[in-house]
Design an enzyme around this catalytic site. Sequence first.
Site, PDB file in Angstrom:
ATOM      1  N   LYS A  27       0.855  -1.204   0.000  1.00  0.00           N
ATOM      2  CA  LYS A  27       0.000   0.000   0.000  1.00  0.00           C
ATOM      3  C   LYS A  27       0.879   1.238   0.000  1.00  0.00           C
ATOM      4  CE  LYS A  27      -1.786   1.675   4.062  1.00  0.00           C
ATOM      5  NZ  LYS A  27      -1.580   3.086   4.335  1.00  0.00           N
ATOM      6  N   ASN A  28       1.902   1.241   0.862  1.00  0.00           N
ATOM      7  CA  ASN A  28       2.684   2.467   1.061  1.00  0.00           C
ATOM      8  C   ASN A  28       3.742   2.687  -0.016  1.00  0.00           C
ATOM      9  OD1 ASN A  28       1.075   2.956   3.203  1.00  0.00           O
ATOM     10  ND2 ASN A  28       2.573   2.386   4.765  1.00  0.00           N
ATOM     11  N   CYS A 121      -5.294  12.590  13.170  1.00  0.00           N
ATOM     12  CA  CYS A 121      -6.118  11.384  12.990  1.00  0.00           C
ATOM     13  C   CYS A 121      -5.890  10.561  14.246  1.00  0.00           C
ATOM     14  CB  CYS A 121      -5.691  10.635  11.737  1.00  0.00           C
ATOM     15  SG  CYS A 121      -4.119   9.844  11.964  1.00  0.00           S
ATOM     16  N   ARG A 126      -0.417  14.106  13.053  1.00  0.00           N
ATOM     17  CA  ARG A 126      -0.128  14.063  11.607  1.00  0.00           C
ATOM     18  C   ARG A 126       0.090  15.466  11.025  1.00  0.00           C
ATOM     19  NH1 ARG A 126      -1.486   8.812  10.065  1.00  0.00           N
ATOM     20  NH2 ARG A 126       0.195   8.935   8.561  1.00  0.00           N
ATOM     21  N   ASP A 310       4.327   0.444  12.072  1.00  0.00           N
ATOM     22  CA  ASP A 310       3.093  -0.136  11.536  1.00  0.00           C
ATOM     23  C   ASP A 310       2.875  -1.566  11.995  1.00  0.00           C
ATOM     24  OD1 ASP A 310       3.186   1.589   8.326  1.00  0.00           O
ATOM     25  OD2 ASP A 310       2.711   2.239  10.361  1.00  0.00           O
ATOM     26  N   ARG A 403      -8.657  -0.571   4.363  1.00  0.00           N
ATOM     27  CA  ARG A 403      -7.792   0.478   3.778  1.00  0.00           C
ATOM     28  C   ARG A 403      -6.465  -0.130   3.321  1.00  0.00           C
ATOM     29  NH1 ARG A 403      -6.185   4.953   7.422  1.00  0.00           N
ATOM     30  NH2 ARG A 403      -4.870   5.255   5.591  1.00  0.00           N
TER      31      ARG A 403
HETATM   32  C1  EPZ Z   1       3.979   6.940   6.323  1.00  0.00           C
HETATM   33  O1  EPZ Z   1       3.165   7.935   6.931  1.00  0.00           O
HETATM   34  C2  EPZ Z   1       3.092   5.711   6.197  1.00  0.00           C
HETATM   35  N1  EPZ Z   1       1.941   6.017   5.336  1.00  0.00           N
HETATM   36  C3  EPZ Z   1       2.611   5.293   7.586  1.00  0.00           C
HETATM   37  O2  EPZ Z   1       1.844   4.088   7.429  1.00  0.00           O
HETATM   38  C4  EPZ Z   1       3.836   4.975   8.455  1.00  0.00           C
HETATM   39  O3  EPZ Z   1       3.409   4.653   9.758  1.00  0.00           O
HETATM   40  C5  EPZ Z   1       4.752   6.219   8.506  1.00  0.00           C
HETATM   41  O4  EPZ Z   1       5.099   6.618   7.162  1.00  0.00           O
HETATM   42  C6  EPZ Z   1       6.026   5.955   9.290  1.00  0.00           C
HETATM   43  O5  EPZ Z   1       6.716   4.887   8.692  1.00  0.00           O
HETATM   44  C7  EPZ Z   1       2.124   6.010   3.989  1.00  0.00           C
HETATM   45  O6  EPZ Z   1       3.210   5.777   3.483  1.00  0.00           O
HETATM   46  C8  EPZ Z   1       0.907   6.276   3.160  1.00  0.00           C
HETATM   47  P1  EPZ Z   1       5.901  10.291   8.577  1.00  0.00           P
HETATM   48  P2  EPZ Z   1       3.686   9.480   7.011  1.00  0.00           P
HETATM   49  O7  EPZ Z   1       5.767  11.592   7.881  1.00  0.00           O
HETATM   50  O8  EPZ Z   1       4.464   9.806   5.805  1.00  0.00           O
HETATM   51  C9  EPZ Z   1       5.868  13.370  12.192  1.00  0.00           C
HETATM   52  C10 EPZ Z   1      -0.009   2.677   7.689  1.00  0.00           C
HETATM   53  O9  EPZ Z   1      -0.506   2.118   8.674  1.00  0.00           O
HETATM   54  N2  EPZ Z   1       5.721  14.423  11.177  1.00  0.00           N
HETATM   55  O10 EPZ Z   1       7.109   9.446   8.336  1.00  0.00           O
HETATM   56  O11 EPZ Z   1       2.520  10.324   7.347  1.00  0.00           O
HETATM   57  C11 EPZ Z   1       4.614  12.492  12.292  1.00  0.00           C
HETATM   58  O12 EPZ Z   1       3.651  13.097  13.134  1.00  0.00           O
HETATM   59  C12 EPZ Z   1       0.450   4.127   7.795  1.00  0.00           C
HETATM   60  O13 EPZ Z   1       0.169   2.131   6.563  1.00  0.00           O
HETATM   61  C13 EPZ Z   1       5.803  15.756  11.585  1.00  0.00           C
HETATM   62  O14 EPZ Z   1       5.972  16.063  12.770  1.00  0.00           O
HETATM   63  O15 EPZ Z   1       4.633   9.378   8.284  1.00  0.00           O
HETATM   64  C14 EPZ Z   1       5.169  11.215  12.861  1.00  0.00           C
HETATM   65  O16 EPZ Z   1       5.256  11.344  14.266  1.00  0.00           O
HETATM   66  C15 EPZ Z   1       0.211   4.703   9.184  1.00  0.00           C
HETATM   67  N3  EPZ Z   1       5.666  16.726  10.639  1.00  0.00           N
HETATM   68  C16 EPZ Z   1       6.579  11.132  12.260  1.00  0.00           C
HETATM   69  O17 EPZ Z   1       6.879  12.447  11.781  1.00  0.00           O
HETATM   70  C17 EPZ Z   1       5.475  16.430   9.310  1.00  0.00           C
HETATM   71  O18 EPZ Z   1       5.372  17.371   8.480  1.00  0.00           O
HETATM   72  C18 EPZ Z   1       6.677  10.169  11.080  1.00  0.00           C
HETATM   73  O19 EPZ Z   1       5.692  10.552  10.146  1.00  0.00           O
HETATM   74  C19 EPZ Z   1       5.400  15.070   8.929  1.00  0.00           C
HETATM   75  C20 EPZ Z   1       5.535  14.079   9.878  1.00  0.00           C
END
Ligand code: EPZ
Length: 422
Positions: A27-28, A121, A126, A310, A403
């Site tokens: 998915k990702n 969420c 997020r 995850d 999803r």
């Molecule tokens: C991706 O989400 C994945 N989703 C998530 O999978 C996965 O858990 C996550 O990466 C971490 O590996 C997809 O790829 C579609 P991040 P993403 O930006 O990109 C903080 C699933 O279950 N952050 O790496 O949204 C954030 O709050 C989903 O398949 C900021 O602070 O994750 C988090 O604590 C859930 N500011 C950390 O960084 C920002 O602008 C990592 O988030 C962006 C992120």
Amino acid sequence: MIYKYEDRLKIRGGSRLNGEITVQTSKNACLPILSASIISNGVVRIDSCPDILDVQNMIEILTELGVSVRKSDNDYILDSRSLNLNHLDFNLCKTMRSSIFLLGAILTRCDSVMLTTPGGCNIGERPIDIHLKAFKKLGVTIRQMGEYIFLNAKNAHAGKVKLKLPSVGATENIVQFASTLKGKTTIYNAAREPEVVDLCNFLSKMGAKIIGAGTKKITIYGVDRLHGTEYTPIQDRIVAGTILCAVAITGGNVRLKYSNSIQIRKLIEILSRMGCQIDVKSDIIELTSDGNLHSIAKVETGYYPDFPTDLQSIMLTLCALVHGETEIVERVFESRFLIVPELVKMGANIEVLSNRRVKVVGVDSLSGACLQAKELRGGASLVLAGLRAKGETIIDNVHFIDRGYEQIESMFTSLGADIERI
Ligand code: EPZ
């Protein structure tokens, strides 16, 4: 597959799982690759996409953007030569929240885009501050008016971007945006997840010039335009891990047709230490478990290549059913223990010590119950608990699970589980 919002799952626990199964496409990986397809001025074919809600939603968004989409089985043929980006209407902005990495792709095709500030969420706030700071560094002007954010890339330029956290989405946004941005763009503290590497491989196949994918420093040399291509994304390491943990929990033997075992080596190490027999070949992982495992004291999630956040909820269920005590530490998201009360309803002994730490004391068995999935991976962890629980388990809000998992009930019935969608 037509997933219905009101679908529920009924599980009669106790069956051992045995058999061979092929892991679905990621998915990702698929989502950012579908997004990046609009950067091309040719036709792009993405094969074997997983038949899940998030992919269906992404296809809807791309269609609304004016991409012509043809589907045969799980292969998509996308032609984005005639995008109509000028009327990005509000509800698109709402749905775009869930695919924030579309920003980078859209800004390679039009100068401005508007989106709504994404609300939190259920696994955390997020925020998108890292995304916006990176775009700003590359000359994108950003104006916020109320809940709307306007980005204008008319004067964008290549440059150096340092991410305060190795954000997967922010890395994917900037890699897409810089692929046709004249000059050299470097991302420091880039995310190293396999899905980011897969996106970079896809972009390179379309003619992008990217060096360092999978490391903390990614360099992109912008090219004029990307051409069409055909691509099959990698398999889903989280689904692979979910199946291995399910067999570890119920006991049994599974031959997992999955060719990226290196990407789940941390999980394989944990399952071996808990008492599973695991045999890893190039495209098969064979796991045998007697369902009688012991704890390994501590599991910590982190950014890749650490143990993946995850799989944390899945690990919660597994640790609830092994002998001994485990501390689980969640270092990526700030509230990813939502599913604990549902597991406790089944008799799990889990104490939430903070929003980042829980203590799990294994019990011999869980009892079936009526449960509510609260989000994607927590929902999957309830399915695994139901597969082992005594009696019948009903799970509501299965749309969360749909999803990311392609007909999760079929996945497990093919291994001998007693589970049906009602
Ligand atoms: C991706 O989400 C994945 N989703 C998530 O999978 C996965 O858990 C996550 O990466 C971490 O590996 C997809 O790829 C579609 P991040 P993403 O930006 O990109 C903080 C699933 O279950 N952050 O790496 O949204 C954030 O709050 C989903 O398949 C900021 O602070 O994750 C988090 O604590 C859930 N500011 C950390 O960084 C920002 O602008 C990592 O988030 C962006 C992120």
